[in-house]
Design a protein around this motif. Structure first.
Motif, PDB file in Angstrom:
ATOM      1  N   ILE A   1      -5.631   6.004  -0.493  1.00  0.00           N
ATOM      2  CA  ILE A   1      -4.999   4.707  -0.242  1.00  0.00           C
ATOM      3  C   ILE A   1      -4.868   4.001  -1.591  1.00  0.00           C
ATOM      4  O   ILE A   1      -5.874   3.769  -2.276  1.00  0.00           O
ATOM      5  CB  ILE A   1      -5.832   3.879   0.741  1.00  0.00           C
ATOM      6  CG1 ILE A   1      -5.952   4.632   2.080  1.00  0.00           C
ATOM      7  CG2 ILE A   1      -5.210   2.502   0.943  1.00  0.00           C
ATOM      8  CD1 ILE A   1      -6.926   3.983   3.042  1.00  0.00           C
TER       9      ILE A   1
ATOM     10  N   ARG B   1      -1.632  11.806   1.897  1.00  0.00           N
ATOM     11  CA  ARG B   1      -2.507  12.732   2.647  1.00  0.00           C
ATOM     12  C   ARG B   1      -2.610  14.037   1.867  1.00  0.00           C
ATOM     13  O   ARG B   1      -1.606  14.685   1.576  1.00  0.00           O
ATOM     14  CB  ARG B   1      -1.913  12.972   4.042  1.00  0.00           C
ATOM     15  CG  ARG B   1      -2.744  13.869   4.939  1.00  0.00           C
ATOM     16  CD  ARG B   1      -2.127  13.893   6.331  1.00  0.00           C
ATOM     17  NE  ARG B   1      -0.735  14.312   6.305  1.00  0.00           N
ATOM     18  CZ  ARG B   1      -0.343  15.588   6.346  1.00  0.00           C
ATOM     19  NH1 ARG B   1      -1.239  16.542   6.421  1.00  0.00           N
ATOM     20  NH2 ARG B   1       0.943  15.898   6.344  1.00  0.00           N
TER      21      ARG B   1
ATOM     22  N   ILE C   1     -10.445  -0.716   7.722  1.00  0.00           N
ATOM     23  CA  ILE C   1     -11.180  -0.139   6.597  1.00  0.00           C
ATOM     24  C   ILE C   1     -12.218  -1.115   6.073  1.00  0.00           C
ATOM     25  O   ILE C   1     -13.331  -0.722   5.715  1.00  0.00           O
ATOM     26  CB  ILE C   1     -10.194   0.264   5.484  1.00  0.00           C
ATOM     27  CG1 ILE C   1      -9.234   1.335   6.010  1.00  0.00           C
ATOM     28  CG2 ILE C   1     -10.929   0.774   4.256  1.00  0.00           C
ATOM     29  CD1 ILE C   1      -8.177   1.734   5.013  1.00  0.00           C
TER      30      ILE C   1
ATOM     31  N   TYR D   1       0.825  -1.208   0.000  1.00  0.00           N
ATOM     32  CA  TYR D   1       0.000   0.000   0.000  1.00  0.00           C
ATOM     33  C   TYR D   1       0.864   1.265   0.000  1.00  0.00           C
ATOM     34  O   TYR D   1       1.950   1.291   0.573  1.00  0.00           O
ATOM     35  CB  TYR D   1      -0.913   0.056   1.237  1.00  0.00           C
ATOM     36  CG  TYR D   1      -1.815  -1.132   1.395  1.00  0.00           C
ATOM     37  CD1 TYR D   1      -2.956  -1.281   0.605  1.00  0.00           C
ATOM     38  CD2 TYR D   1      -1.549  -2.128   2.347  1.00  0.00           C
ATOM     39  CE1 TYR D   1      -3.783  -2.369   0.740  1.00  0.00           C
ATOM     40  CE2 TYR D   1      -2.369  -3.213   2.492  1.00  0.00           C
ATOM     41  CZ  TYR D   1      -3.484  -3.336   1.685  1.00  0.00           C
ATOM     42  OH  TYR D   1      -4.315  -4.402   1.833  1.00  0.00           O
TER      43      TYR D   1
ATOM     44  N   MET E   1      -0.704   3.054   6.387  1.00  0.00           N
ATOM     45  CA  MET E   1      -1.399   1.793   6.134  1.00  0.00           C
ATOM     46  C   MET E   1      -0.585   0.642   6.720  1.00  0.00           C
ATOM     47  O   MET E   1       0.649   0.629   6.630  1.00  0.00           O
ATOM     48  CB  MET E   1      -1.573   1.565   4.635  1.00  0.00           C
ATOM     49  CG  MET E   1      -2.758   2.287   4.035  1.00  0.00           C
ATOM     50  SD  MET E   1      -4.344   1.765   4.722  1.00  0.00           S
ATOM     51  CE  MET E   1      -4.447   0.098   4.096  1.00  0.00           C
TER      52      MET E   1
ATOM     53  N   ARG F   1      -5.672  -4.241   5.571  1.00  0.00           N
ATOM     54  CA  ARG F   1      -6.314  -2.951   5.305  1.00  0.00           C
ATOM     55  C   ARG F   1      -6.692  -2.269   6.617  1.00  0.00           C
ATOM     56  O   ARG F   1      -7.861  -2.094   6.958  1.00  0.00           O
ATOM     57  CB  ARG F   1      -7.542  -3.149   4.421  1.00  0.00           C
ATOM     58  CG  ARG F   1      -7.190  -3.688   3.033  1.00  0.00           C
ATOM     59  CD  ARG F   1      -8.424  -3.910   2.206  1.00  0.00           C
ATOM     60  NE  ARG F   1      -9.060  -2.674   1.785  1.00  0.00           N
ATOM     61  CZ  ARG F   1      -8.712  -1.963   0.726  1.00  0.00           C
ATOM     62  NH1 ARG F   1      -7.693  -2.345  -0.019  1.00  0.00           N
ATOM     63  NH2 ARG F   1      -9.369  -0.882   0.392  1.00  0.00           N
TER      64      ARG F   1
ATOM     65  N   LEU G   1      -5.790   1.184   8.860  1.00  0.00           N
ATOM     66  CA  LEU G   1      -5.265   2.539   8.684  1.00  0.00           C
ATOM     67  C   LEU G   1      -5.041   3.180  10.047  1.00  0.00           C
ATOM     68  O   LEU G   1      -5.925   3.162  10.904  1.00  0.00           O
ATOM     69  CB  LEU G   1      -6.255   3.383   7.874  1.00  0.00           C
ATOM     70  CG  LEU G   1      -5.881   4.855   7.656  1.00  0.00           C
ATOM     71  CD1 LEU G   1      -4.620   4.961   6.818  1.00  0.00           C
ATOM     72  CD2 LEU G   1      -7.028   5.591   6.983  1.00  0.00           C
TER      73      LEU G   1
ATOM     74  N   ALA H   1      -0.911   9.623   8.065  1.00  0.00           N
ATOM     75  CA  ALA H   1      -1.693   8.409   7.854  1.00  0.00           C
ATOM     76  C   ALA H   1      -0.757   7.293   7.431  1.00  0.00           C
ATOM     77  O   ALA H   1       0.104   7.487   6.568  1.00  0.00           O
ATOM     78  CB  ALA H   1      -2.773   8.628   6.800  1.00  0.00           C
TER      79      ALA H   1
ATOM     80  N   LEU I   1      -4.138   6.760  11.992  1.00  0.00           N
ATOM     81  CA  LEU I   1      -4.237   8.193  11.760  1.00  0.00           C
ATOM     82  C   LEU I   1      -3.695   8.950  12.961  1.00  0.00           C
ATOM     83  O   LEU I   1      -3.888   8.529  14.111  1.00  0.00           O
ATOM     84  CB  LEU I   1      -5.692   8.609  11.519  1.00  0.00           C
ATOM     85  CG  LEU I   1      -6.389   8.002  10.298  1.00  0.00           C
ATOM     86  CD1 LEU I   1      -7.853   8.378  10.270  1.00  0.00           C
ATOM     87  CD2 LEU I   1      -5.714   8.448   9.012  1.00  0.00           C
TER      88      LEU I   1
ATOM     89  N   CYS J   1       0.079   5.408   0.917  1.00  0.00           N
ATOM     90  CA  CYS J   1      -0.927   6.269   1.546  1.00  0.00           C
ATOM     91  C   CYS J   1      -0.498   7.729   1.340  1.00  0.00           C
ATOM     92  O   CYS J   1       0.632   8.090   1.646  1.00  0.00           O
ATOM     93  CB  CYS J   1      -1.048   5.935   3.031  1.00  0.00           C
ATOM     94  SG  CYS J   1      -2.509   6.625   3.793  1.00  0.00           S
TER      95      CYS J   1
END
Length: 1709
Positions: free
Chosen positions: A52, A42, A99, A38, A73, A78, A80, A71, A82, A40
């Motif tokens: 994502i 922002r 998620i 992944y 991953m 999946r 996340l 953020a 924060l 990520c």
């Protein structure tokens, strides 16, 4: 170096900007990549969101509206994480979300700010604050746990990475800080290493670090390594190092020795530094990535350099390991996501060839199982084997890449070695080494097992198989089967030797496993043979096996019938039945034969089994006629009946009722048709009526609906079986409503003597024919009359019953019926007895026996009809004496008294119980006056009126009506259609009312007259009562009534009555008079009763005389009267008069109407007087407001100022607004100024053209709306100075800016608007909109100032808006600059090229072009420069070199015929070894005859059509060109063509070098012959040395001797003799040393065998044996019999230095 041959392959996985991510978000603080799964990102504009990107689906990013500071991953799932700072604090709020599940997992509020965080494992987050480091697990409810405090060297550092080792025992934190003062541009790296076990930290200098694990030889536990790279400066010297160090060395175990290597940075990258390090565990490589895009690759074990290149022209700020490929991902500032992987096909050849590091190449090939080192491994193996180093050779074979040496030839080679006494056989050493390394292949497993089996060491095989050390094969199973069947079966199964597995299961009688296994592996054995085999020994097992076969997918492999026949051949009936019953459960049509078969064999042998099968109903497709016959023969009659389909067969079988269960037979009838069932029932009754009657009745009961009740009844009647009929109908009776069935049941019950049932049915049934049943029962003359009594009583045949009983002398049943059954029918009985002339004594006795239970009314009717009423006298008197109040009793007694004329008036007036209507009706024909008496007593109005009218008794009628005082009765008698109405009225007026003394009676009569609308008769009546001095002369109501009646009937009399009468209701009568339009009479009435208001209302509303009303008002002088007059005047529009009247009335209640009327009449002076009066009585905002407005209307402004200073309740705001709306601006100004409404005051002053005052008021109001209104007014009045003052207060509001701008522009005030905007730039509240709008205005009206404005305020502009304006106004230079500022490089480049006269600048275009995202623009730029600026095209191409497809560029220039223009560019990019570039340059070199450059190009860059160029050059007129052709042929391996071409040009040195490189002995010897033929003796001598390795000595000597050139061959002969002498000396020396070593080794091995020879014993798990103490190590690497590097025809290696790390020089960056 060609990219295809590079050991590291780079590709672009994706570009973040292509997914809609703005370039400003491609930074270290906005992008995170925790793993290869992944990315990520922002985003903070246009709205806060988190993107994502799943690398498995990169073109489907997931964008969520999330506001966060960071953020992350999760690396695997999946999930996340924060992080967001809590506003107003330094605390961070951390949250973790799933998620997929859309749930929050955990959250925590950190007390201090988290400056860096990272997933260090899939379950653990590392949190770095300014002071400490924490770990936070996503599992459970735990909070972040503190791990350690940061060391001092990391203070004020930017943390860029944090990692932990796989065992989570070591942690490393990395940060960077500004460089030393003497070199600040070189960033300093710091590292903190922390041990969790020791709780200690160590501070180091490093820019990048990573953990790795490595297994050291001799240590079964892997070692933990830390690799870190640093670049530092000391005394002006820059040091770049890579370190590999073991952490936590294991005591007593071999450890990893520390490694160190230099990082070589090119001169252009002296300030570059490492930013990331990744470890490839798959290949054992270290990747070091620098900020400027350099990649260093090192071997983890040796720290040897493998590769270095620049992988990105843009800075790299983020990397992530790609564990699946053994490479890594990197993200640069352009947004490219690069993927680096090891090129499996080229890495080993690169290391062995380019780096000349054979050992590393072999280790890398073994470690990662890579190709490319085959020859090296084979050669090394042969050398070890030749040196009898069997153990080392075994280890090499075991680790050979891709199993290169794991072959039968290797095993045979070890087998061929003779075994020395007391030593471990080399073959066992080989197998032992293989076992420790992993799993043996099939051939190796077979050979090792053969050894073990021969030594009867089966337990070793079991252990190896359990550890999955052996590869199973059929041959191995055959070998093991000789010693262990179970073990052999396991091997067969693993080897998928299916026939052998099946045979093994069959031998073990595990037949069920055969099917399971066959299904698993898809094998089809001979099932029939297996089944026959099982049948011989285990019948039940055979059944089970057959059933298992039937359940196989795809159907049974053997036909069911065949299987059944196998069972039957051995007379296994039960087994065959069991098998068939199981497989035939689905009841399929195709199994009809087998269903018949299983029934046949059981009907013949086991009928009860067949019966059970048929009872189950599991079959439906067998041969039913055949089975029916067999069932009949075997005595299963019921089954036969169920299977026969012909009526004669059924009738033949069904009579055997003795052998058929009755209930089953009854159920069978349900399967027959109606006709067949009736036929069978008839046969049963014919054969044995008495015996089969019960069965037939039961069948008829069960299936009456199908058979028909009528048919069943006829059947029983046919045999005259009333008993059957009785039983049949008894069950059906309750559900039938057929009268005939009920009658037949009654008849059958009666004929069978079931009297009680007859009595019950006649009593309870509601459906039989009563008449028919009554007649039958009378005819039957049953001894018990109760059934007949039931019928007659229920259905109204009581007279017939009474007559039947009386005539048959059954008097006791009569008495019983009357007394017990139904006394209510006694009157009918009495009546019938009277008709039958029964003696009166019996009747009287019967009546008296019942007495009170007897209904009197019908009894009286019955006696009265027969004129025998006197018969009841005694009975009635008896009831009266008992206190009976029954009306019928007293009616009958009264009738008897009237008939006997025994003082009937007394009875009629005194008896309270008789019915007046009945008795009165009885009296009408006998005496009407008695009827009137009876009716009066019961108030029977209709009957009394009828009888009096009929007999002209009007006086009695009049008196009755007056006394009754009933309105309905009066209405009835006074109806116009009553022919006797006049006679009645005369009697009422003359007799009834005068006699009456009751006012109520008089009132009711008067009301009735009124209701009947008889006014004249009513007046006549009232005058007689009221005016003739009667008792009612002064009656209030009657006087009212007289006047009202006169008003209605004779208005001329009203005034006379008003004057004569005094006691009436004046107000009410007056209102009636008004309604009757008798206004003067009404005025007189109101005036008489002093009702002045009502009187004046009559004058005003009815007579409509305001003058008389004013006169009347002056006379009475009442406020209320004046008020009414005023309202009337107001209605008539006499406003002044009305106001005067309101003032006289002192009435302030109607001020709203007065205000409205005065405004309509514009009578504001009068209104002022009225409102001043009203203010004295009420404080109303409306009044005060209207007073101010009235003052304004009559221009009394001073009064307004005086009024508002006094106390008042006026809504001044509303008044001011009204004045403003009415354009009374001066008055409005006074109001607004007084209430300080500056906004409205400003607008008002604008209307008065007082602009300065308006601006001052607007300043006080400070409202955007006010500022706009004043500003626009000033603009319209051309007061631009004041307008600018207002405008400056407006444009600071973003929403109002555009409106002001449009207003100015619509009126053509462009200069003034620009001046306003320029003034607004200096405001404290100046915003982006002002700068942007000014830029738009410049673009439209002052283009000369636009560029300066953009340069000054580019950061404060709304660039997209200004871009649109510039595009519209065609300011291309400015538009280009804006595109660049907005990072829209594609559009900038397009604009420059499309509008080059205005927009093009070479340096600017170069900067733009390298940043565009659309690749096609590169080639448009090439076309652009070629057409407009060909002199600068090479400069442009060099800038784009790393981004261009060089082949495409060459094609473009080739088509244009201008290749020479881009020659400098092609020279610069030729290092990429692109075919098109190479060929184009070669063409130019040939064309220019630049042979030096051409040879250099051919030598360094081989990617071109070599043969084509050689063919072109071999005919060239220049010698050097032809030499290049020969050189190309040599490089291409076309030795003969190269030599021939060199011979042709007498280039003999080239010929000899070509022969030497070709390795072809024949070519070399042919060249010697050629030189001899040409007489070139010196060339002959030179060729002998140059081709030394290829020329055979005997050939050389022979040619020299035969051609008299021995002298020229003698140096060669000396060299050859010297070489062979040295070889012999070395061999003798090696032989002596080898013998010594063998003797020492034999002695050691004998000692070792004496202690423990584990290999010879072949103990379990003992391969290979660990080295014993004192055991000798491997022999030294020396003494391998290898010739020295010099000699043997090979020139010694030159002393020149090796390139750094053994790598070729780097290409240009």
């Amino acid at each position: 170096m060609a990219a295809a041959n590079a050991p590291i392959a780079m590709r672009e996985a994706l570009t973040l900007t292509s997914l809609g991510i703005a370039p400003q978000f491609v930074t270290f603080t906005h992008v995170t990549m925790e793993s290869e799964k992944y990315i990520c990102v922002r985003e903070t504009s246009p709205q806060n969101s988190v993107v994502i990107i799943d690398m498995a689906m990169p073109m489907q990013p997931l964008r969520r509206p999330i506001t966060a500071d960071s953020a992350l991953m999760n690396p695997n799932s999946r999930i996340l994480a924060l992080k967001a700072q809590i506003p107003g604090t330094t605390q961070d709020h951390l949250q973790i979300f799933n998620i997929e599940a859309k749930t929050k997992i955990k959250s925590h509020q950190m007390p201090e700010q988290v400056v860096f965080w990272k997933w260090i494992t899939p379950k653990l987050l590392g949190l770095v604050t300014q002071q400490s480091v924490y770990h936070w697990s996503i599992e459970g409810d735990s909070e972040p746990a503190k791990m350690f405090d940061r060391t001092a060297n990391l203070a004020n550092n930017q943390i860029i990475n944090y990692r932990c080792d796989p065992a989570e025992k070591w942690l490393v934190l990395i940060g960077i800080a500004p460089g030393a003062p003497e070199r600040p541009q070189l960033v300093k790296g710091n590292m903190q290493l922390f041990s969790i076990d020791q709780q200690r930290s160590q501070a180091l200098e490093a820019h990048a670090a990573s953990f790795a694990t490595f297994k050291v030889v001799g240590n079964e536990n892997p070692s933990t390594l830390i690799c870190f790279a640093s670049k530092s400066t000391n005394a002006g010297q820059i040091t770049s190092k890579l370190h590999v160090i073991e952490l936590g060395a294991q005591p007593g175990k071999p450890g990893f020795s520390k490694k160190q290597a230099d990082l070589f940075f090119p001169p252009d990258f002296q300030d570059d530094f490492p930013v990331a390090m990744q470890i490839s565990h798959k290949y054992g490589l270290i990747y070091v990535i620098t900020k400027l895009g350099l990649l260093f690759v090192y071997d983890l074990e040796t720290a040897a350099a493998v590769y270095r290149n620049r992988i990105s022209p843009d800075p790299i700020f983020l990397t992530a390991e790609s564990a699946s490929t053994g490479g890594f991902h990197a993200i640069n500032r352009r947004g490219q996501v690069l993927h680096a992987t090891v090129n499996d096909a080229t890495v080993v050849p690169f290391v062995s060839g380019q780096l000349n590091n054979l050992e590393l190449a072999v280790n890398l090939a073994k470690r990662a199982n890579l190709p490319g080192a085959e020859n090296l491994v084979v050669q090394r193996f042969q050398e070890l084997f030749a040196q009898t180093k069997y153990k080392e050779a075994a280890e090499l074979a075991a680790e050979s890449p891709q199993g290169l040496l794991r072959t039968p030839e290797t095993v045979a080679k070890f087998q061929s070695v003779p075994v020395q006494a007391g030593q471990t056989p080399p073959l066992l050493q080989y197998f032992g080494t293989l076992l420790t390394r992993g799993k043996l292949n099939a051939f190796e497993s077979l050979e090792l097992s053969r050894l073990v089996v021969n030594q009867n060491k089966k337990n070793l095989l079991e252990n190896w198989l359990a550890e999955d050390k052996l590869e199973c094969s059929e041959e191995l199973g055959d070998l093991v089967k000789t010693v262990d069947n179970d073990l052999a079966l396991k091997i067969y199964i693993k080897a998928r030797a299916t026939p052998k597995v099946v045979a093994a299961f069959a031998e073990r009688r595990e037949f069920d496993k055969i099917l399971i296994y066959s299904k698993q592996v898809g094998y089809t054995p001979d099932y029939l043979f297996l089944l026959q085999t099982i049948l011989r020994t285990d019948p039940q097992g055979a059944v089970n096996f057959a059933l298992m076969m039937s359940q196989m997918e795809g159907g049974c492999p053997v036909d069911y019938n065949t299987i059944t026949d196998l069972f039957l051949q051995r007379n296994m009936i039960r087994e065959a039945t069991a098998f068939l019953l199981d497989v035939l459960k689905p009841n399929l049509p195709e199994h009809a034969f087998l269903q018949t078969k299983v029934l046949e064999i059981n009907l013949v042998t086991y009928p009860n089994v067949a019966d059970a099968i048929l009872a189950n109903g599991m079959f439906s497709h067998y041969d039913r006629p055949r089975i029916a016959q067999l069932c009949e023969k075997s005595g299963l009659y019921l089954r036969a009946l169920q299977h026969y389909s012909e009526l004669p067969d059924i009738k033949r079988v069904i009579v055997n009722t003795h052998a058929i269960e009755p209930q089953a037979l009854v159920e069978f009838f349900g399967t027959l048709s109606r006709e067949w069932a009736l036929e069978c029932m008839k046969d049963l009754l014919l054969v044995n009526l008495r015996g089969n009657l019960q069965i037939v009745v039961q069948a008829a009961k069960e299936y009456s609906e199908q058979l028909g009740v009528d048919a069943c009844i006829k059947l029983f009647e046919q045999f005259k079986s009333y008993e059957g009929l009785y039983f049949f109908l008894g069950s059906y009776l309750s559900s039938s409503e057929d009268p005939d069935i009920h009658f037949k049941y009654i008849e059958a019950a009666a004929r069978t003597g079931q009297i009680k049932e007859v009595e019950r049915v006649t009593r309870e049934s509601n459906f039989y024919d009563a008449e028919k049943t009554k007649n039958f029962l009378m005819e039957a003359k049953l001894p018990d009359a109760r059934p007949l009594i039931n019928v007659c009583d229920r259905f109204g045949f009581v007279p017939d019953l009474t007559h039947y009983l009386y005539t048959n002398n059954m008097l006791r049943y009569i008495e019983g019926y009357v007394q017990k059954v139904n006394p209510g029918n006694a009157p009918l009985v009495v009546g019938q007895l009277l008709d039958d002339e029964c003696p009166e004594d019996f009747i009287k006795g019967l009546i008296l026996s019942v007495r009170s239970l007897l209904p009197v009314e019908p009894l009286v009717d019955e006696c009265e009809k027969r004129n025998r009423l006197r018969l009841l006298t005694q009975f009635l008197e008896h009831l009266v004496s008992e206190g009976s109040q029954d009306v019928h009793v007293h009616n009958a007694l009264g009738k008897i008294i009237i008939d006997s004329n025994n003082n009937p008036e007394h009875f009629l007036t005194t008896n309270p119980f008789y019915d007046s209507r009945v008795v009165g009706k009885y009296c009408e024909k006998r005496d009407p006056t008695l009827a009137v008496v009876a009716y009066r007593r019961g108030q029977c109005d209709d009957e009394l009126i009828n009888v009096t009218n009929k007999n002209s008794l009007f006086k009695l009628q009049a008196r009755y009506v007056v006394e009754r005082m009933d309105g309905d009765l009066w209405d009835k008698v006074l109806q116009p259609d009553n022919e006797y109405r006049r006679q009645l009225i005369d009697q009422v007026v003359s007799t009834a009312l005068p006699e009456s003394k009751s006012p109520e009676q008089v009132s009711a009569a008067v009301k009735a007259f009124m209701t009947a609308d008889l006014p004249h008769e009513l007046i006549e009546l009232l005058e007689k009562i009221v005016l003739q001095n009667s008792a009612f002369s002064g009656n209030f109501n009657l006087q009212n009534l007289l006047i009202l009646t006169a008003i209605k009937a004779d208005p001329s009399r009203v005034m006379d009555y008003v004057n004569r009468l005094d006691n009436f209701d004046g107000p009410a009568v007056g209102e009636v008079a008004v309604e009757a339009q008798l206004y003067e009479e009404a005025f007189a009435i109101f005036k008489k009763f002093n009702l002045n208001v009502q009187a004046v209302n009559v004058l005003l509303d009815n007579i409509r005389s305001i003058e008389r009303a004013e006169e009347f008002a002056f006379r009475v002088e009442e406020d209320a009267v004046w008020s009414q007059v005023a309202k009337a005047q107001l209605r008539e529009g006499l406003v002044s008069e009305a106001i005067e009247s309101f003032i006289r009335a002192d009435d302030a209640a109607h001020f709203l109407d007065v205000i409205r009327a005065a405004e309509e009449a514009n009578a504001y002076n009068d209104l002022v007087r009225y409102l001043l009066m009203v203010r004295q009585k009420a404080r109303e905002p409306k009044v005060d407001g209207e007073l101010i407005f009235a003052y304004a209307k009559i221009d009394r402004l001073s009064d307004i100022e005086e009024f508002i200073l006094m106390p008042n309740v006026a809504s001044l705001q509303n008044v001011g607004d009204r004045l403003y709306d009415e354009e009374l601006y001066e008055a409005a100004k006074i109001i607004y100024a007084f209430i300080s409404n500056w906004a409205k005051l400003a607008v008002t002053l604008v209307k008065l053209k007082q602009f300065q005052g308006a601006v001052d008021a607007a300043r006080k109001a400070n409202s955007a709306k006010t500022w706009k209104e004043v500003c626009f007014a000033c603009v319209d009045a051309e007061e631009f100075r004041l307008a600018q003052i207002c405008g400056l207060n407006i444009i600071v509001q973003v929403d109002d800016l555009e409106e002001v701008s449009e207003y100015y522009q619509n009126r053509g005030c462009f200069s003034e608007l620009i001046s306003l905007m320029e003034s607004g730039l200096g405001l404290e509240r100046a915003h982006m909109g002002i700068f942007t709008e000014l830029g738009v205005l410049y673009a439209r009206y002052r283009p000369e100032k636009l560029m300066e404005h953009i340069n000054l305020f580019s950061t404060r502009l709304n660039i997209p808006k200004l871009i649109r304006a510039c595009d519209e106004q065609q300011h291309w230079k400015e538009l280009t600059y804006l595109y660049i500022q907005y990072n829209e490089f594609d559009n900038a480049a397009t604009t420059i090229m499309n509008h080059s006269p205005d927009a093009w600048d070479h340096m600017q275009f170069k900067d733009v072009c390298v940043k565009v995202a659309n690749v096609e623009l590169y080639y448009k730029a090439v076309h652009f420069y070629f057409q407009e600026h060909p002199d600068l095209i090479n400069d442009m191409l060099n800038v784009l070199a790393l981004r261009l497809d060089h082949t495409r560029v060459v094609d473009i220039m080739r088509k244009a015929g201008q290749l020479h223009l881009v020659k400098p560019y092609m020279v610069a990019v030729q290092s990429n070894n692109v075919s098109a570039v190479n060929e184009a340059l070669n063409e130019l070199y040939v064309e220019e005859e630049d042979y030096e450059r051409l040879r250099e190009s051919v030598d360094m860059h081989d990617n071109f059509d070599q043969i084509g160029l050689a063919q072109k050059l071999e005919k060239h007129e220049l010698l050097e060109m032809r030499r290049i052709a020969a050189y190309i042929y040599k490089k291409a391996g076309r030795w003969k063509q190269s030599i021939a071409l060199s011979k042709k040009d007498n280039m003999y040195k080239d010929c000899m070098e070509t022969c030497s490189q070709s390795g072809d002995r024949e070519l070399s010897e042919d060249l010697l012959v050629y030189f001899i033929g040409q007489g070139k003796k010196e060339c002959f001598a030179s060729c002998l040395f140059i081709c030394y390795d290829l020329i055979r000595p005997d050939v050389a000597l022979e040619l020299a001797w035969m051609n008299n050139m021995v002298d020229f061959a003698f140096p060669y002969l000396l060299q050859f003799i010297r070489e062979y002498t040295s070889k012999v000396d070395d061999l003798v020396k090696d032989k002596i040393e080898s013998q010594k070593e063998e003797k020492a080794k034999e002695k050691e091995e004998k000692d070792l065998v004496a202690q423990q020879n584990m290999y010879a014993q072949l103990l379990p798990l003992a391969l290979p044996a660990p080295p014993m103490p004192g055991m000798g190590g491997p022999p030294p690497m020396g003494g391998m019999g290898m010739p020295p590097m010099g000699g043997m025809g090979m020139p010694p290696m030159g002393p020149g230095p090796m390139p750094a790390f053994g790598m070729p020089p780097m290409g240009s960056y």
